[in-house]
Scaffold this active site. Sequence first.
Site, PDB file in Angstrom:
ATOM      1  N   LYS A  21       2.843  13.051  -9.826  1.00 53.98           N
ATOM      2  CA  LYS A  21       2.629  13.737  -8.550  1.00 53.98           C
ATOM      3  C   LYS A  21       3.997  14.196  -8.062  1.00 53.98           C
ATOM      4  O   LYS A  21       5.027  13.782  -8.620  1.00 53.98           O
ATOM      5  CB  LYS A  21       1.944  12.827  -7.538  1.00 53.98           C
ATOM      6  CG  LYS A  21       2.762  11.645  -7.089  1.00 53.98           C
ATOM      7  CD  LYS A  21       2.030  10.908  -5.992  1.00 53.98           C
ATOM      8  CE  LYS A  21       2.934   9.910  -5.313  1.00 53.98           C
ATOM      9  NZ  LYS A  21       2.284   9.248  -4.202  1.00 53.98           N
ATOM     10  N   CYS A  42      -0.476   2.999 -10.609  1.00 55.36           N
ATOM     11  CA  CYS A  42      -1.349   2.142  -9.809  1.00 55.36           C
ATOM     12  C   CYS A  42      -2.835   2.373 -10.046  1.00 55.36           C
ATOM     13  O   CYS A  42      -3.553   1.452 -10.431  1.00 55.36           O
ATOM     14  CB  CYS A  42      -1.029   2.330  -8.336  1.00 55.36           C
ATOM     15  SG  CYS A  42       0.715   2.073  -8.009  1.00 55.36           S
ATOM     16  N   PHE A  56       0.836  -1.210   0.000  1.00 59.88           N
ATOM     17  CA  PHE A  56       0.000   0.000   0.000  1.00 59.88           C
ATOM     18  C   PHE A  56       0.867   1.256   0.000  1.00 59.88           C
ATOM     19  O   PHE A  56       0.446   2.312   0.468  1.00 59.88           O
ATOM     20  CB  PHE A  56      -0.933  -0.014   1.226  1.00 59.88           C
ATOM     21  CG  PHE A  56      -1.867  -1.195   1.245  1.00 59.88           C
ATOM     22  CD1 PHE A  56      -2.994  -1.225   0.444  1.00 59.88           C
ATOM     23  CD2 PHE A  56      -1.590  -2.299   2.037  1.00 59.88           C
ATOM     24  CE1 PHE A  56      -3.843  -2.328   0.435  1.00 59.88           C
ATOM     25  CE2 PHE A  56      -2.433  -3.410   2.049  1.00 59.88           C
ATOM     26  CZ  PHE A  56      -3.568  -3.425   1.239  1.00 59.88           C
ATOM     27  N   ASN A  75      -7.477   0.726  -3.821  1.00 61.50           N
ATOM     28  CA  ASN A  75      -7.072   1.690  -4.853  1.00 61.50           C
ATOM     29  C   ASN A  75      -8.273   2.202  -5.640  1.00 61.50           C
ATOM     30  O   ASN A  75      -8.357   3.385  -5.965  1.00 61.50           O
ATOM     31  CB  ASN A  75      -6.058   1.050  -5.809  1.00 61.50           C
ATOM     32  CG  ASN A  75      -4.637   1.215  -5.286  1.00 61.50           C
ATOM     33  OD1 ASN A  75      -4.424   1.781  -4.220  1.00 61.50           O
ATOM     34  ND2 ASN A  75      -3.668   0.711  -6.027  1.00 61.50           N
TER      35      ASN A  75
HETATM   36  C1  UGA Z   1      -1.422   4.586  -4.787  1.00 63.23           C
HETATM   37  C2  UGA Z   1      -2.038   4.328  -3.405  1.00 63.23           C
HETATM   38  O1  UGA Z   1      -2.245   5.573  -2.727  1.00 63.23           O
HETATM   39  C3  UGA Z   1      -1.132   3.418  -2.576  1.00 63.23           C
HETATM   40  O2  UGA Z   1      -1.762   3.098  -1.345  1.00 63.23           O
HETATM   41  C4  UGA Z   1      -0.875   2.122  -3.368  1.00 63.23           C
HETATM   42  O3  UGA Z   1       0.019   1.256  -2.679  1.00 63.23           O
HETATM   43  C5  UGA Z   1      -0.254   2.469  -4.686  1.00 63.23           C
HETATM   44  O4  UGA Z   1      -1.155   3.332  -5.419  1.00 63.23           O
HETATM   45  C6  UGA Z   1      -0.028   1.189  -5.452  1.00 63.23           C
HETATM   46  O5  UGA Z   1      -0.994   0.490  -5.764  1.00 63.23           O
HETATM   47  O6  UGA Z   1       1.129   0.786  -5.640  1.00 63.23           O
HETATM   48  P1  UGA Z   1       0.478   6.218  -5.738  1.00 63.23           P
HETATM   49  O7  UGA Z   1      -0.008   5.798  -7.084  1.00 63.23           O
HETATM   50  O8  UGA Z   1       1.930   6.183  -5.458  1.00 63.23           O
HETATM   51  O9  UGA Z   1      -0.213   5.311  -4.598  1.00 63.23           O
HETATM   52  O10 UGA Z   1       0.059   7.717  -5.509  1.00 63.23           O
HETATM   53  P2  UGA Z   1      -1.074   8.513  -4.728  1.00 63.23           P
HETATM   54  O11 UGA Z   1      -0.430   9.432  -3.779  1.00 63.23           O
HETATM   55  O12 UGA Z   1      -2.115   7.643  -4.223  1.00 63.23           O
HETATM   56  O13 UGA Z   1      -1.648   9.428  -5.913  1.00 63.23           O
HETATM   57  C7  UGA Z   1      -2.249   8.856  -7.062  1.00 63.23           C
HETATM   58  C8  UGA Z   1      -2.765   9.933  -7.972  1.00 63.23           C
HETATM   59  O14 UGA Z   1      -3.928  10.541  -7.427  1.00 63.23           O
HETATM   60  C9  UGA Z   1      -1.785  11.076  -8.258  1.00 63.23           C
HETATM   61  O15 UGA Z   1      -1.846  11.395  -9.621  1.00 63.23           O
HETATM   62  C10 UGA Z   1      -2.321  12.220  -7.422  1.00 63.23           C
HETATM   63  O16 UGA Z   1      -1.988  13.478  -7.959  1.00 63.23           O
HETATM   64  C11 UGA Z   1      -3.804  11.949  -7.484  1.00 63.23           C
HETATM   65  N1  UGA Z   1      -4.554  12.528  -6.348  1.00 63.23           N
HETATM   66  C12 UGA Z   1      -4.341  12.049  -5.098  1.00 63.23           C
HETATM   67  C13 UGA Z   1      -5.482  13.527  -6.579  1.00 63.23           C
HETATM   68  O17 UGA Z   1      -5.702  13.967  -7.728  1.00 63.23           O
HETATM   69  N2  UGA Z   1      -6.188  14.021  -5.514  1.00 63.23           N
HETATM   70  C14 UGA Z   1      -5.991  13.568  -4.254  1.00 63.23           C
HETATM   71  O18 UGA Z   1      -6.684  14.061  -3.341  1.00 63.23           O
HETATM   72  C15 UGA Z   1      -5.052  12.565  -4.037  1.00 63.23           C
END
Ligand code: UGA
Length: 429
Positions: free
Chosen positions: A320, A260, A150, A208
């Site tokens: 991000k 992811c 996660f 996810n």
């Molecule tokens: C995500 C999950 O949060 C992790 O728990 C999981 O382990 C991981 O996928 C995976 O499956 O390996 P990650 O893809 O690294 O993690 O990044 P996040 O921080 O979750 O962000 C994902 C995307 O959502 C980014 O593009 C971010 O900019 C976007 N986001 C996130 C938003 O647009 N709004 C938000 O409020 C939060």
Amino acid sequence: MPDKPAIGIIGVGWVGLVSAACFAELGHEVWCRDIDTAKVETLRRGEVPIYEPGLRELVGKNEARLHFETDLAPVVEHGKLLFVCVDTPPTYSGDADLSRVYAVVNELPASGDHAIVMKSTVPAGTGGSIKWKLAEMNKTSLSYVSNPEFLKEGSAVQDFMNPDRVVVGANGDAIWSGDAVAALYEPLGCPVVRTDVASAEMIKLASNAFLATKISFINEIANVCEEVGSDVKQVALGMGLDPRIGPSFLNAGIGYGGSCFPKDVSALKQLAGNSGYHFQLLTSVVEVNELQKRRVVNKLKKHLGTLIGKDIALLGLAFKPHTDDMREASSVVLAARLQGEGARVRAYDPVAEDRAKELITGTEMCDTPLDALDGADAAVIVTEWPEFAELDLEKVKLRMKSPVIVDGRNLLDAEKVRAAGFVYEGIGR
Ligand code: UGA
């Protein structure tokens, strides 16, 4: 098993390498295998091929406990718990491509001492299929555990060391290996959820998919806010204080990306579809996300009219902040759309430039944000790198041809930017 058993890691991509470094930090000898010879050479030289805060330091600090191999044999010789961390990219149909997982399963020797510990994200039911495959190959003595990860890119080391929960899925025939995997995480003091294999697999995909749903939901609220004059940041604050909703993942923006969410949402949708169930909600989540990336173009047109011949500066390219990962980054679609509209695009990202060049063509990459902004008709904040919030607005205004900022991540203080003489457009504000 000794106090700190040696661990095998198969596949040292982002998940594998972070897990390896963190297990080494917890005192384990970690034997890693990757089929990419160049990557193994790099790691053997002590260099870290990805950008992840704290990872380089952790790999350096635990150099003596980390072993990098291209052969599987030494990994199997030393480690009983073999973590599979190979990638499972989406296929054209949206299903997860499990070919790398099965290549590992084929290669592993039959052994009653070893357990396959699946960290790669796989559809629910994969563990069952792998057990069948093992039976076919007379390798039934190999134990099987699902241990989904996660971790978030950009804070993966921190997340590994301070998890909210660890999920360990093992069926009745694999209790010893489930116990052994759960024991590895004991020093971290977090809840360990013990389930059967199929449920552990589903926890990962459902988590996810739920987070992606939350983002698409707040993005749609943002779009309505723009129509009715509400501010989505205030709306999210007010919603998030309800503990049933929670404040996280309510940041509206130009869509989620990364390796992811897009992959796992599509894999879960496909998994449902393959078993005869149409997952209506996730279909919309994906659609909303795709449309969200394109909304920036209309915002720019609102202020600039046609984009033909206009210079647009993209601030941030990675999906991000705090990562150089460009997979499914909104910037890729956005740059292509802007160029399709006839704009010239210049971009700056503090770490993702090299990876971005592989995916974004016809865009000039700049060394500083101010270089990207030089002569720009408008700037778009694509990734919320903190340094963009620190930019000197006076200097920015002097550099730009026209002071238009589209803040795709609601990073800036709208009032402050407007007071500095800019036309400011956020998302849902
Ligand atoms: C995500 C999950 O949060 C992790 O728990 C999981 O382990 C991981 O996928 C995976 O499956 O390996 P990650 O893809 O690294 O993690 O990044 P996040 O921080 O979750 O962000 C994902 C995307 O959502 C980014 O593009 C971010 O900019 C976007 N986001 C996130 C938003 O647009 N709004 C938000 O409020 C939060």
